[in-house]
Design an enzyme around this catalytic site. Structure first.
Site, PDB file in Angstrom:
ATOM      1  N   GLU A  29       0.709  -1.049   0.152  1.00 54.62           N
ATOM      2  CA  GLU A  29       0.088   0.044  -0.179  1.00 54.62           C
ATOM      3  C   GLU A  29       0.926   1.346   0.003  1.00 54.62           C
ATOM      4  O   GLU A  29       0.420   2.443   0.503  1.00 54.62           O
ATOM      5  CB  GLU A  29      -0.868  -0.164   1.181  1.00 54.62           C
ATOM      6  CG  GLU A  29      -0.436  -0.062   2.522  1.00 54.62           C
ATOM      7  CD  GLU A  29      -1.401  -0.412   3.470  1.00 54.62           C
ATOM      8  OE1 GLU A  29      -2.214   0.817   3.940  1.00 54.62           O
ATOM      9  OE2 GLU A  29      -1.528  -1.347   4.193  1.00 54.62           O
ATOM     10  N   HIS A  34      -2.809 -10.157  12.161  1.00 57.41           N
ATOM     11  CA  HIS A  34      -1.929  -8.710  11.609  1.00 57.41           C
ATOM     12  C   HIS A  34      -1.636  -7.788  12.661  1.00 57.41           C
ATOM     13  O   HIS A  34      -2.433  -7.481  13.702  1.00 57.41           O
ATOM     14  CB  HIS A  34      -3.349  -7.968  10.788  1.00 57.41           C
ATOM     15  CG  HIS A  34      -2.707  -6.610  10.697  1.00 57.41           C
ATOM     16  ND1 HIS A  34      -1.627  -6.371   9.911  1.00 57.41           N
ATOM     17  CD2 HIS A  34      -3.305  -5.354  10.614  1.00 57.41           C
ATOM     18  CE1 HIS A  34      -1.324  -4.821   9.620  1.00 57.41           C
ATOM     19  NE2 HIS A  34      -2.475  -4.604  10.169  1.00 57.41           N
ATOM     20  N   CYS A  54      -3.592  -3.810   4.409  1.00 55.96           N
ATOM     21  CA  CYS A  54      -2.727  -4.778   5.132  1.00 55.96           C
ATOM     22  C   CYS A  54      -3.287  -6.121   4.791  1.00 55.96           C
ATOM     23  O   CYS A  54      -2.601  -7.107   5.316  1.00 55.96           O
ATOM     24  CB  CYS A  54      -2.862  -4.519   6.594  1.00 55.96           C
ATOM     25  SG  CYS A  54      -2.292  -2.876   7.205  1.00 55.96           S
TER      26      CYS A  54
HETATM   27  N1  CAA Z   1       1.181   3.374  30.462  1.00 55.98           N
HETATM   28  C1  CAA Z   1       0.698   2.367  29.865  1.00 55.98           C
HETATM   29  N2  CAA Z   1      -0.139   2.391  28.856  1.00 55.98           N
HETATM   30  C2  CAA Z   1      -0.605   3.559  28.738  1.00 55.98           C
HETATM   31  C3  CAA Z   1      -0.253   4.559  29.368  1.00 55.98           C
HETATM   32  C4  CAA Z   1       1.015   4.487  30.245  1.00 55.98           C
HETATM   33  N3  CAA Z   1       1.502   5.679  30.527  1.00 55.98           N
HETATM   34  N4  CAA Z   1      -0.580   5.767  28.622  1.00 55.98           N
HETATM   35  C5  CAA Z   1      -1.550   5.306  27.805  1.00 55.98           C
HETATM   36  N5  CAA Z   1      -1.587   3.877  27.708  1.00 55.98           N
HETATM   37  C6  CAA Z   1      -2.420   3.025  26.881  1.00 55.98           C
HETATM   38  C7  CAA Z   1      -4.060   3.383  26.798  1.00 55.98           C
HETATM   39  O1  CAA Z   1      -4.752   3.138  27.986  1.00 55.98           O
HETATM   40  C8  CAA Z   1      -4.284   2.869  25.659  1.00 55.98           C
HETATM   41  O2  CAA Z   1      -4.702   1.313  25.990  1.00 55.98           O
HETATM   42  P1  CAA Z   1      -5.806   0.486  25.103  1.00 55.98           P
HETATM   43  O3  CAA Z   1      -5.709   0.522  23.760  1.00 55.98           O
HETATM   44  O4  CAA Z   1      -5.825  -0.783  25.746  1.00 55.98           O
HETATM   45  O5  CAA Z   1      -6.969   1.229  25.678  1.00 55.98           O
HETATM   46  C9  CAA Z   1      -3.009   2.740  24.783  1.00 55.98           C
HETATM   47  O6  CAA Z   1      -1.890   3.270  25.574  1.00 55.98           O
HETATM   48  C10 CAA Z   1      -3.120   3.744  23.554  1.00 55.98           C
HETATM   49  O7  CAA Z   1      -3.309   4.973  24.192  1.00 55.98           O
HETATM   50  P2  CAA Z   1      -4.427   5.934  23.576  1.00 55.98           P
HETATM   51  O8  CAA Z   1      -5.983   5.279  23.804  1.00 55.98           O
HETATM   52  O9  CAA Z   1      -4.387   7.312  24.275  1.00 55.98           O
HETATM   53  O10 CAA Z   1      -4.161   6.028  21.992  1.00 55.98           O
HETATM   54  P3  CAA Z   1      -3.884   7.154  20.935  1.00 55.98           P
HETATM   55  O11 CAA Z   1      -4.855   8.087  20.675  1.00 55.98           O
HETATM   56  O12 CAA Z   1      -2.420   7.654  21.134  1.00 55.98           O
HETATM   57  O13 CAA Z   1      -3.690   6.171  19.820  1.00 55.98           O
HETATM   58  C11 CAA Z   1      -3.866   4.441  18.089  1.00 55.98           C
HETATM   59  C12 CAA Z   1      -3.361   5.066  19.428  1.00 55.98           C
HETATM   60  C13 CAA Z   1      -5.262   4.696  18.078  1.00 55.98           C
HETATM   61  C14 CAA Z   1      -3.276   2.984  18.073  1.00 55.98           C
HETATM   62  C15 CAA Z   1      -2.971   5.439  17.107  1.00 55.98           C
HETATM   63  O14 CAA Z   1      -1.642   5.133  17.058  1.00 55.98           O
HETATM   64  C16 CAA Z   1      -3.188   5.233  15.519  1.00 55.98           C
HETATM   65  O15 CAA Z   1      -4.230   5.866  15.125  1.00 55.98           O
HETATM   66  N6  CAA Z   1      -2.574   4.263  14.755  1.00 55.98           N
HETATM   67  C17 CAA Z   1      -3.065   4.127  13.600  1.00 55.98           C
HETATM   68  C18 CAA Z   1      -3.949   3.026  13.133  1.00 55.98           C
HETATM   69  C19 CAA Z   1      -3.972   1.736  13.498  1.00 55.98           C
HETATM   70  O16 CAA Z   1      -2.603   1.154  13.631  1.00 55.98           O
HETATM   71  N7  CAA Z   1      -4.978   1.105  13.710  1.00 55.98           N
HETATM   72  C20 CAA Z   1      -5.127  -0.401  13.888  1.00 55.98           C
HETATM   73  C21 CAA Z   1      -6.154  -1.066  13.236  1.00 55.98           C
HETATM   74  S1  CAA Z   1      -5.967  -0.679  11.467  1.00 55.98           S
HETATM   75  C22 CAA Z   1      -4.771  -1.629  10.978  1.00 55.98           C
HETATM   76  O17 CAA Z   1      -4.460  -2.407  11.406  1.00 55.98           O
HETATM   77  C23 CAA Z   1      -4.394  -1.391   9.599  1.00 55.98           C
HETATM   78  C24 CAA Z   1      -2.994  -0.894   9.669  1.00 55.98           C
HETATM   79  O18 CAA Z   1      -2.172  -1.555   9.683  1.00 55.98           O
HETATM   80  C25 CAA Z   1      -2.810   0.708   9.467  1.00 55.98           C
END
Ligand code: CAA
Length: 399
Positions: free
Chosen positions: A89, A243, A121
């Site tokens: 991609e 994945h 993916c």
């Molecule tokens: N210690 C331990 N854990 C902590 C922490 C700390 N100090 N602070 C935060 N966390 C945890 C949160 O509780 C959260 O855990 P959960 O997911 O279990 O609830 C985790 O860290 C992530 O924190 P946020 O919820 O605040 O997330 P974020 O807003 O920073 O974004 C994300 C995380 C959504 C994955 C972002 O990185 C993103 O958008 N990534 C791209 C999209 C993606 O990869 N999606 C996956 C499915 S789609 C796919 O798979 C296709 C592909 O390859 C793209």
């Protein structure tokens, strides 16, 4: 063996060889966390990643794809490959398939179909299934499927920590040495807006939390269907691969089977095997369509307890969205086909970037105005004989 009218169909088809390449620079995610003012444990535990590979301009998806495949192909393989698929991609051209550049670099014969597949993916899984069908109908020929991607969300974005770069090459053949893939699988396509990259953008857009919901939702649906059709008895499943855009995502998928949904002993076994499947991905980062196959390699090379005959499940997910649940069986002597030392060396010999170097490498771009550009070679190791030397008259020049 099943005898057809014109062809002899060999019932055992699957992955005969597998190898991966990742660029020789990485960013430590503790450095990223500190630079972005985030608690490092959010990245290390919350996201579940420790490092991410960063690609210099000369290691584009074509160079990485060729580097992943080069060391594993014998002269006989090169003669017999009748289908070459590059799944990506991070495409470099709207028209010409990346597979054609790769065919050239790998010095394959012209007697093959060379195509590129795109569905986020999921692309490599589409490639593997097509390759299996091809080999079933052309016994004696082989198919090369290469997943190659550079995950780019942008500097200082929520997705930044889920970037990475790399390629996984797999040779699909009859009587495979590593994994026999079952012809029956479960799949689903559903148009969603969880992640996309318009043609004008080098960066992906994602509705991060929604993408997690769709990923999990499609897994739960396919798993339930598999139970209805008695295709995935957990007792007989030795590992379940996901994945892995980041390891926490796969962990969340696996956790849907916890809480008594499957027997505790099965859940414990699948969780232990899952830990081995994320060893490489945690260091490489998201390689999009190759991620689940890097998880396969990680499992095979880090788990000592798997045995020939063990059944492994694959949950492949591509945003947009297409998902598939399929199964395969480990073959006798699969360990002899693995090169653990080479892969460990590849990961350990990478050079750590500081934030300034990472941001400069991330922001570097190829010319788009038709002028000539020469690139330095970033990886002089034996793992990277192929690289992009530059651009001339809007055409990429590989060596
Ligand atoms: N210690 C331990 N854990 C902590 C922490 C700390 N100090 N602070 C935060 N966390 C945890 C949160 O509780 C959260 O855990 P959960 O997911 O279990 O609830 C985790 O860290 C992530 O924190 P946020 O919820 O605040 O997330 P974020 O807003 O920073 O974004 C994300 C995380 C959504 C994955 C972002 O990185 C993103 O958008 N990534 C791209 C999209 C993606 O990869 N999606 C996956 C499915 S789609 C796919 O798979 C296709 C592909 O390859 C793209």
């Amino acid at each position: 063996m099943m005898q057809g009218t014109n062809v002899t169909v060999n019932a055992t088809v699957g992955i005969d060889k597998i190898n991966f390449y990742t660029p020789n620079h990485y960013l430590d995610l503790v450095d990223l966390a500190q630079a972005r003012g985030v608690d490092p444990n959010k990245f290390l535990i919350g996201i579940g990643q420790s490092k991410m590979s960063v690609a210099a301009l000369d290691q584009d998806i074509v160079a990485m794809a060729a580097n992943a495949a080069e060391p594993m192909l014998s002269a006989d393989d090169r003669q017999k490959i009748g289908l070459l698929i590059v799944a990506t991609e991070s495409s470099i051209d709207q028209s010409k398939a990346a597979a054609l550049f790769v065919q050239d670099l790998l010095e394959l014969t012209g007697n093959l179909r060379a195509i590129e597949i795109k569905e986020a993916c999921y692309g490599a899984t589409a490639g593997i299934q097509l390759a299996c069908d091809y080999v079933r109908s052309h016994p004696g020929r082989k198919a090369l499927v290469i997943a190659s991607d550079i995950a780019r969300y942008g500097l200082d974005t929520p997705g930044e920590v889920t970037q990475g770069a790399g390629a996984v090459a797999m040779l699909v053949a009859s009587d495979p040495a590593i994994l026999a893939i079952e012809p029956e699988s479960l799949y689903e396509s559903r148009s969603t807006g969880d992640f996309w990259r318009p043609n004008y953008s080098t960066l992906a857009f994602a509705r991060g939390k929604f993408s997690e919901e769709v990923y999990i939702g499609m897994f739960e649906e396919l798993w339930a269907k598999a139970q209805d059709q008695e295709m995935a008895n957990p007792e007989h499943l030795q590992a379940l691969l996901f994945h892995i855009p980041f390891s926490k995502m796969g962990r969340k998928g696996l956790r849907t089977l916890g809480g008594g949904k499957i027997a505790e002993a099965d859940y414990v076994r699948l969780t232990e095997r899952f830990e081995q499947s994320i060893v490489y991905g945690k260091e490489v980062g998201n390689i999009y369509t190759g991620s689940i196959y890097l998880a396969l390699l990680s499992l095979l090379e880090n788990d000592e307890s798997l045995r020939a005959g063990d059944r492994i499940g694959f949950y492949s997910y591509g945003s947009g969205s297409v998902a598939e649940l399929y199964f395969g069986t480990l073959q006798p002597n699969y360990r002899q086909r693995l090169d653990v030392q080479a892969h460990r060396t590849l990961l350990d010999n990478r050079e750590r970037l500081d934030m300034r170097e990472y941001e400069a490498m991330f922001s570097a771009a190829l010319v788009t105005d038709g002028s000539e550009q020469d690139l330095g070679r970033s990886d002089h190791s034996v793992a990277a004989p192929h690289y992009l030397a530059g651009v001339k008259n809007h055409e990429r020049q590989y060596r």
